[in-house]
Design a protein around this motif. Structure first.
Motif, PDB file in Angstrom:
ATOM      1  N   THR A   9       0.830  -1.209   0.000  1.00  0.00           N
ATOM      2  CA  THR A   9       0.000   0.000   0.000  1.00  0.00           C
ATOM      3  C   THR A   9       0.857   1.247   0.000  1.00  0.00           C
ATOM      4  O   THR A   9       0.583   2.215  -0.718  1.00  0.00           O
ATOM      5  CB  THR A   9      -0.933  -0.003   1.221  1.00  0.00           C
ATOM      6  N   LEU A  10       1.911   1.234   0.804  1.00  0.00           N
ATOM      7  CA  LEU A  10       2.802   2.394   0.894  1.00  0.00           C
ATOM      8  C   LEU A  10       3.548   2.604  -0.418  1.00  0.00           C
ATOM      9  O   LEU A  10       3.625   3.728  -0.929  1.00  0.00           O
ATOM     10  CB  LEU A  10       3.778   2.205   2.054  1.00  0.00           C
ATOM     11  N   ALA A  69       5.950  12.854   0.013  1.00  0.00           N
ATOM     12  CA  ALA A  69       6.049  12.582   1.442  1.00  0.00           C
ATOM     13  C   ALA A  69       4.675  12.594   2.090  1.00  0.00           C
ATOM     14  O   ALA A  69       4.363  11.753   2.954  1.00  0.00           O
ATOM     15  CB  ALA A  69       6.957  13.613   2.113  1.00  0.00           C
ATOM     16  N   ALA A  70       3.831  13.545   1.687  1.00  0.00           N
ATOM     17  CA  ALA A  70       2.488  13.612   2.248  1.00  0.00           C
ATOM     18  C   ALA A  70       1.672  12.372   1.877  1.00  0.00           C
ATOM     19  O   ALA A  70       0.929  11.833   2.702  1.00  0.00           O
ATOM     20  CB  ALA A  70       1.789  14.885   1.769  1.00  0.00           C
ATOM     21  N   LEU A 101      -0.022   9.754   4.512  1.00  0.00           N
ATOM     22  CA  LEU A 101      -1.452   9.417   4.465  1.00  0.00           C
ATOM     23  C   LEU A 101      -1.662   7.918   4.294  1.00  0.00           C
ATOM     24  O   LEU A 101      -2.546   7.328   4.926  1.00  0.00           O
ATOM     25  CB  LEU A 101      -2.129  10.173   3.313  1.00  0.00           C
ATOM     26  N   ALA A 102      -0.848   7.293   3.459  1.00  0.00           N
ATOM     27  CA  ALA A 102      -0.957   5.843   3.273  1.00  0.00           C
ATOM     28  C   ALA A 102      -0.600   5.097   4.551  1.00  0.00           C
ATOM     29  O   ALA A 102      -1.270   4.117   4.921  1.00  0.00           O
ATOM     30  CB  ALA A 102      -0.047   5.400   2.126  1.00  0.00           C
ATOM     31  N   THR A 103       0.445   5.562   5.245  1.00  0.00           N
ATOM     32  CA  THR A 103       0.847   4.915   6.494  1.00  0.00           C
ATOM     33  C   THR A 103      -0.261   5.002   7.527  1.00  0.00           C
ATOM     34  O   THR A 103      -0.621   4.002   8.173  1.00  0.00           O
ATOM     35  CB  THR A 103       2.128   5.581   7.032  1.00  0.00           C
ATOM     36  N   GLU A 135      -4.771   2.366  10.539  1.00  0.00           N
ATOM     37  CA  GLU A 135      -6.203   2.348  10.897  1.00  0.00           C
ATOM     38  C   GLU A 135      -6.896   1.115  10.332  1.00  0.00           C
ATOM     39  O   GLU A 135      -7.600   0.397  11.063  1.00  0.00           O
ATOM     40  CB  GLU A 135      -6.882   3.608  10.364  1.00  0.00           C
ATOM     41  N   ARG A 136      -6.705   0.877   9.063  1.00  0.00           N
ATOM     42  CA  ARG A 136      -7.411  -0.211   8.370  1.00  0.00           C
ATOM     43  C   ARG A 136      -7.131  -1.572   8.971  1.00  0.00           C
ATOM     44  O   ARG A 136      -8.040  -2.403   9.135  1.00  0.00           O
ATOM     45  CB  ARG A 136      -6.999  -0.209   6.890  1.00  0.00           C
ATOM     46  N   ASP A 137      -5.894  -1.815   9.345  1.00  0.00           N
ATOM     47  CA  ASP A 137      -5.484  -3.142   9.798  1.00  0.00           C
ATOM     48  C   ASP A 137      -5.480  -3.296  11.320  1.00  0.00           C
ATOM     49  O   ASP A 137      -5.002  -4.313  11.830  1.00  0.00           O
ATOM     50  CB  ASP A 137      -4.090  -3.470   9.242  1.00  0.00           C
ATOM     51  N   GLY A 138      -5.979  -2.310  12.036  1.00  0.00           N
ATOM     52  CA  GLY A 138      -6.032  -2.419  13.490  1.00  0.00           C
ATOM     53  C   GLY A 138      -4.659  -2.587  14.123  1.00  0.00           C
ATOM     54  O   GLY A 138      -4.494  -3.322  15.100  1.00  0.00           O
TER      55      GLY A 138
END
Length: 390
Positions: free
Chosen positions: A45-46, A275-276, A280-282, A287-290
């Protein structure tokens, strides 16, 4: 220029919580680029977010804004508990973020800045002035003046030092460089009350402890540690970009947020869209993966496992920021043995190893390192025997 000494290995590839060297040897990365690679290495994802943004718009300078920059500023205000008065400055690293916070303190017009013994805030001149370690400071003196160091966690000393001439109190909720030392319960709440009483800024350096490292978005969100205190200024970096360089200063309240005006600070690369996008991806993956919940569970189990190891005298931890205190001052030798056995760790003091692995690491993966430590006395005894014979 030999500022880092001889490299321990030449690393050529990473995947998840593992890295490989040029000879093809695999290592469990228990340092995470010093608390940086919160999603491990080559997270899909990153890497996709960085690639997509770089293929669209890479760098524009800060004469212009970009949607990713604005979106990230909004997310950081939200995650740090800010409101419509909050403002964000983007930098490229933790030391730059702390440098900006120091300049904000100067803008109050007050001469004194308070920090703690054991503090580490960076290597640039302003951040270095806030850093306590003599070996880091002495080669570059005279440093910016006005910084005073107080005994770690001593509320009475803090109360005696505070006054109307104090510009800022700069704290790490958990000192990483000093061997993972948590501020005592109630200290931050007391610091918040004192700084409000005297009109000083409360600056929290969450460069190493932010972005889920402790099982909370920020270490001071831990009720036992923060006591509900909201700082005036928070500095972030390391895990914020998941491995892509970015730092941030978040200021809350109209006074703190307006201390730096037009032309009083700047950066060429800070807040660039790549970088932004990485940040945001991080945040999205955490959040998504708990991941924060996983950090709490895995960190608690790691502490419990380490406490059963004979070679371990003490374990100090905040989530997955962990110091393994040994009975003897052999941390550097143990780090060498660990590297030979396929583990990357950091001997942060003569008696302690620092662990700051990717936040996606599992208990099963960590237990391979615990097993290494369990056979450590025999390894050290053999090493001592070899040295005696030589």
């Amino acid at each position: 220029m030999n500022t880092f000494g001889t490299p321990r290995r030449v690393l050529v590839r990473g995947e998840g919580v593992y890295v490989w060297d040029a000879d093809g040897r695999r290592y469990l990365d228990l340092l995470g680029g010093i608390a940086v690679n919160v999603l491990g290495h080559a997270h899909p994802t990153l890497t996709a977010a960085i690639s997509a943004q770089l293929g669209t718009l890479g760098h524009v300078s800060n004469f212009f804004a970009t949607p990713t920059q604005v979106a990230l500023a909004e997310r950081l205000v939200e995650l740090t508990g800010g409101d419509r008065t909050s403002r964000v400055f983007f930098a490229n690293s933790g030391t730059e973020a702390n440098e900006a916070a120091f300049k904000m303190a100067r803008r109050t017009g007050r001469p004194r800045v308070l920090a703690l013994e054991g503090a580490f805030h960076g290597r640039t001149m302003g951040a270095l002035a806030l850093t306590h370690k003599v070996a880091y400071r002495e080669p570059f003196e005279p440093l910016p003046a006005g910084v005073e160091f107080l005994p770690f966690g001593d509320s009475h000393a803090l109360e005696r030092a505070m006054g109307q001439d104090v510009a800022a109190l700069v704290l790490e909720p958990v000192q990483g460089e000093a061997g993972v030392r948590r501020l005592p319960p109630g200290y931050l709440a007391h610091a918040r009350a004192l700084t409000e009483r005297y009109g000083a800024l409360l600056v929290l350096d969450e460069v190493q402890t932010g972005m889920g490292r402790t099982g909370h978005w920020l270490a001071h969100h831990d009720a036992d540690l923060g006591g509900g205190a909201r700082p005036d200024v928070v500095t972030l970096a390391k895990g914020l970009g998941g491995g892509f360089p970015i730092g941030a200063v978040v200021a809350h309240g109209e006074r703190a947020a307006s201390l730096l005006g037009a032309g009083q600070h700047g950066t060429t690369f800070g807040g660039n869209p790549v970088a932004a996008a990485a940040a945001l991806a991080t945040i999205g993956v955490l959040e998504r993966d708990g991941v924060l919940e996983q950090v709490c569970a895995v960190g608690e189990q790691l502490v419990a496992d380490l406490q059963q190891v004979p070679a371990v005298a003490e374990v100090r931890a905040a989530g997955l920021l962990v110091a393994v205190e040994l009975h003897r001052p052999v941390a550097a030798r143990v780090a060498d043995l660990a590297l030979e056995a396929g583990f990357v760790v950091n001997p942060v003091t003569p008696t302690a190893l620092r662990l700051a692995p990717p936040l996606i690491i599992t208990t099963e993966q960590l237990r391979t390192f615990v097993a290494f430590l369990e056979q450590l006395p025999a390894e050290l005894a053999a090493l001592d025997h070899d040295q005696e014979e030589q």
